[in-house]
Design a protein around this motif. Structure first.
Motif, PDB file in Angstrom:
ATOM      1  N   THR A  25       0.916  -1.168   0.031  1.00  0.00           N
ATOM      2  CA  THR A  25      -0.033   0.010   0.082  1.00  0.00           C
ATOM      3  C   THR A  25       0.909   1.217  -0.113  1.00  0.00           C
ATOM      4  OG1 THR A  25      -1.656  -1.131   1.222  1.00  0.00           O
ATOM      5  CG2 THR A  25      -1.676   1.271   1.153  1.00  0.00           C
ATOM      6  N   TYR A  26       0.499   2.329  -0.719  1.00  0.00           N
ATOM      7  CA  TYR A  26       1.372   3.417  -0.772  1.00  0.00           C
ATOM      8  C   TYR A  26       0.312   4.892  -0.902  1.00  0.00           C
ATOM      9  CZ  TYR A  26       1.097   3.638  -5.872  1.00  0.00           C
ATOM     10  OH  TYR A  26       0.642   3.598  -7.333  1.00  0.00           O
ATOM     11  N   GLY A  44      -5.997  18.641   4.230  1.00  0.00           N
ATOM     12  CA  GLY A  44      -5.021  17.625   3.744  1.00  0.00           C
ATOM     13  C   GLY A  44      -5.639  16.981   2.807  1.00  0.00           C
ATOM     14  N   TYR A  45      -5.142  16.589   1.669  1.00  0.00           N
ATOM     15  CA  TYR A  45      -5.703  15.634   0.714  1.00  0.00           C
ATOM     16  C   TYR A  45      -4.475  14.548   0.217  1.00  0.00           C
ATOM     17  CZ  TYR A  45      -8.944  19.543   0.838  1.00  0.00           C
ATOM     18  OH  TYR A  45      -9.858  20.445   1.382  1.00  0.00           O
ATOM     19  N   PHE A  46      -4.788  13.615  -0.281  1.00  0.00           N
ATOM     20  CA  PHE A  46      -4.060  12.471  -0.812  1.00  0.00           C
ATOM     21  C   PHE A  46      -4.829  11.394  -1.651  1.00  0.00           C
ATOM     22  CE2 PHE A  46      -5.054  11.328   3.426  1.00  0.00           C
ATOM     23  CZ  PHE A  46      -5.353  10.190   3.296  1.00  0.00           C
ATOM     24  N   VAL A  47      -3.942  10.539  -2.097  1.00  0.00           N
ATOM     25  CA  VAL A  47      -4.453   9.275  -2.572  1.00  0.00           C
ATOM     26  C   VAL A  47      -3.863   8.078  -1.954  1.00  0.00           C
ATOM     27  CG1 VAL A  47      -4.871   8.145  -4.629  1.00  0.00           C
ATOM     28  CG2 VAL A  47      -5.054  10.418  -4.777  1.00  0.00           C
ATOM     29  N   ALA A  48      -4.430   7.144  -1.553  1.00  0.00           N
ATOM     30  CA  ALA A  48      -4.139   5.926  -0.964  1.00  0.00           C
ATOM     31  C   ALA A  48      -4.343   4.961  -2.052  1.00  0.00           C
ATOM     32  CB  ALA A  48      -4.764   5.717   0.305  1.00  0.00           C
ATOM     33  N   HIS A  49      -3.299   4.098  -2.193  1.00  0.00           N
ATOM     34  CA  HIS A  49      -3.342   2.929  -3.164  1.00  0.00           C
ATOM     35  C   HIS A  49      -3.051   1.757  -2.444  1.00  0.00           C
ATOM     36  CE1 HIS A  49      -2.620   5.753  -6.598  1.00  0.00           C
ATOM     37  NE2 HIS A  49      -2.060   6.388  -5.878  1.00  0.00           N
ATOM     38  N   GLY A  50      -4.222   0.736  -2.681  1.00  0.00           N
ATOM     39  CA  GLY A  50      -4.094  -0.375  -1.818  1.00  0.00           C
ATOM     40  C   GLY A  50      -3.196  -1.467  -2.753  1.00  0.00           C
ATOM     41  N   GLY A  51      -2.465  -2.295  -1.971  1.00  0.00           N
ATOM     42  CA  GLY A  51      -1.464  -3.081  -2.570  1.00  0.00           C
ATOM     43  C   GLY A  51      -2.215  -4.527  -2.556  1.00  0.00           C
ATOM     44  N   ASP A  52      -1.578  -5.552  -2.564  1.00  0.00           N
ATOM     45  CA  ASP A  52      -2.038  -6.894  -2.651  1.00  0.00           C
ATOM     46  C   ASP A  52      -3.083  -7.361  -1.643  1.00  0.00           C
ATOM     47  OD1 ASP A  52      -0.857  -6.994  -5.308  1.00  0.00           O
ATOM     48  OD2 ASP A  52       0.861  -8.416  -4.456  1.00  0.00           O
ATOM     49  N   ALA A  53      -2.827  -6.841  -0.558  1.00  0.00           N
ATOM     50  CA  ALA A  53      -3.537  -7.152   0.643  1.00  0.00           C
ATOM     51  C   ALA A  53      -4.343  -5.692   1.007  1.00  0.00           C
ATOM     52  CB  ALA A  53      -2.792  -7.632   1.781  1.00  0.00           C
ATOM     53  N   GLU A 151       5.950  11.085 -11.621  1.00  0.00           N
ATOM     54  CA  GLU A 151       6.443   9.823 -10.781  1.00  0.00           C
ATOM     55  C   GLU A 151       5.317   9.672  -9.744  1.00  0.00           C
ATOM     56  OE1 GLU A 151       8.514  13.958  -9.179  1.00  0.00           O
ATOM     57  OE2 GLU A 151       7.948  12.942 -10.898  1.00  0.00           O
ATOM     58  N   ASP A 152       4.249  10.410  -9.433  1.00  0.00           N
ATOM     59  CA  ASP A 152       3.083   9.998  -8.590  1.00  0.00           C
ATOM     60  C   ASP A 152       2.361   9.090  -9.349  1.00  0.00           C
ATOM     61  OD1 ASP A 152       3.663  12.094  -6.629  1.00  0.00           O
ATOM     62  OD2 ASP A 152       2.351  13.591  -7.544  1.00  0.00           O
ATOM     63  N   HIS A 153       2.341   8.756 -10.403  1.00  0.00           N
ATOM     64  CA  HIS A 153       1.581   7.731 -11.001  1.00  0.00           C
ATOM     65  C   HIS A 153       2.339   6.440 -11.078  1.00  0.00           C
ATOM     66  CE1 HIS A 153      -1.648  10.632 -11.311  1.00  0.00           C
ATOM     67  NE2 HIS A 153      -0.924  11.315 -11.924  1.00  0.00           N
ATOM     68  N   LYS A 154       3.646   6.361 -10.708  1.00  0.00           N
ATOM     69  CA  LYS A 154       4.271   4.901 -10.823  1.00  0.00           C
ATOM     70  C   LYS A 154       3.514   4.026 -10.346  1.00  0.00           C
ATOM     71  CE  LYS A 154       6.992   5.669  -6.778  1.00  0.00           C
ATOM     72  NZ  LYS A 154       7.597   7.025  -6.430  1.00  0.00           N
ATOM     73  N   ALA A 155       3.878   2.704 -11.035  1.00  0.00           N
ATOM     74  CA  ALA A 155       3.184   1.347 -10.525  1.00  0.00           C
ATOM     75  C   ALA A 155       3.928   0.819  -9.231  1.00  0.00           C
ATOM     76  CB  ALA A 155       3.063   0.421 -11.771  1.00  0.00           C
ATOM     77  N   HIS A 156       3.386   0.313  -8.314  1.00  0.00           N
ATOM     78  CA  HIS A 156       3.871  -0.444  -7.272  1.00  0.00           C
ATOM     79  C   HIS A 156       3.632  -1.494  -7.120  1.00  0.00           C
ATOM     80  CE1 HIS A 156       5.905   3.209  -5.175  1.00  0.00           C
ATOM     81  NE2 HIS A 156       5.106   3.764  -6.027  1.00  0.00           N
TER      82      HIS A 156
END
Length: 156
Positions: A25-26, A44-53, A151-156
């Motif tokens: 998650t990032y 404050g604002y941001f986007v959380a990206h879920g990982g595999d779990a 770089e904010d849109h890189k795949a993790h």
């Protein structure tokens, strides 16, 4: 049987190379809009990206402000109000946006050091024990959201 041995060895190597570390998650695109009044909270604002779990965001901390809380703007019978959030689910392989008009951070007492630097470090506390440190760009009152960097849109 001997003809199958190289295939078995090859399939084992392919299976091992596809078993990498699970995607984490990032958080990216973090920014803070300063309040025009120092006595009222900034947002404050941001986007959380879920990982595999799947996991949960349990809170946000910073050394650059007095207090940070998660809130959500809600429409109750045509009247907008805010409610505090104790946690926010981050489903696997999906995104959760904290954006104007929805989920957001309320940040009290942003200090002058952060304002002078134009950024502040936020620590995101996840239910799985991870702590994510992310620099949030500070925008003056009334300023638009900063444009995401490539770089904010890189795949993790």
């Amino acid at each position: 049987m001997r003809a199958f041995l190289p295939l078995i060895a090859l399939s084992g190597a392919v299976a091992l190379t596809s078993c990498g570390e699970p995607a984490p998650t990032y958080v990216d695109q973090a920014w803070v809009r300063l309040s025009p009044n120092k006595d009222t909270p900034s947002a404050g604002y941001f986007v959380a990206h879920g990982g595999d779990a799947a996991t949960q965001l349990r809170g946000v901390l910073t050394d650059y402000a007095l207090k940070v809380e998660m809130h959500e703007s809600v429409d109750q019978a045509g009247k907008m109000s805010m409610k505090p959030l104790a946690s926010v689910d981050i489903p696997a392989k999906s995104t959760v946006a904290f954006a104007p008009g929805g989920k957001h951070l309320m940040i009290w007492g942003v200090n002058d050091t952060a304002i002078g630097r134009g950024k502040m470090t936020l620590t995101f506390l996840l239910a799985n024990g991870d702590r994510l440190l992310v620099d949030a760009i500070i925008q003056k009152p009334g300023a638009a959201a900063p444009a995401p960097k490539p770089e904010d849109h890189k795949a993790h």
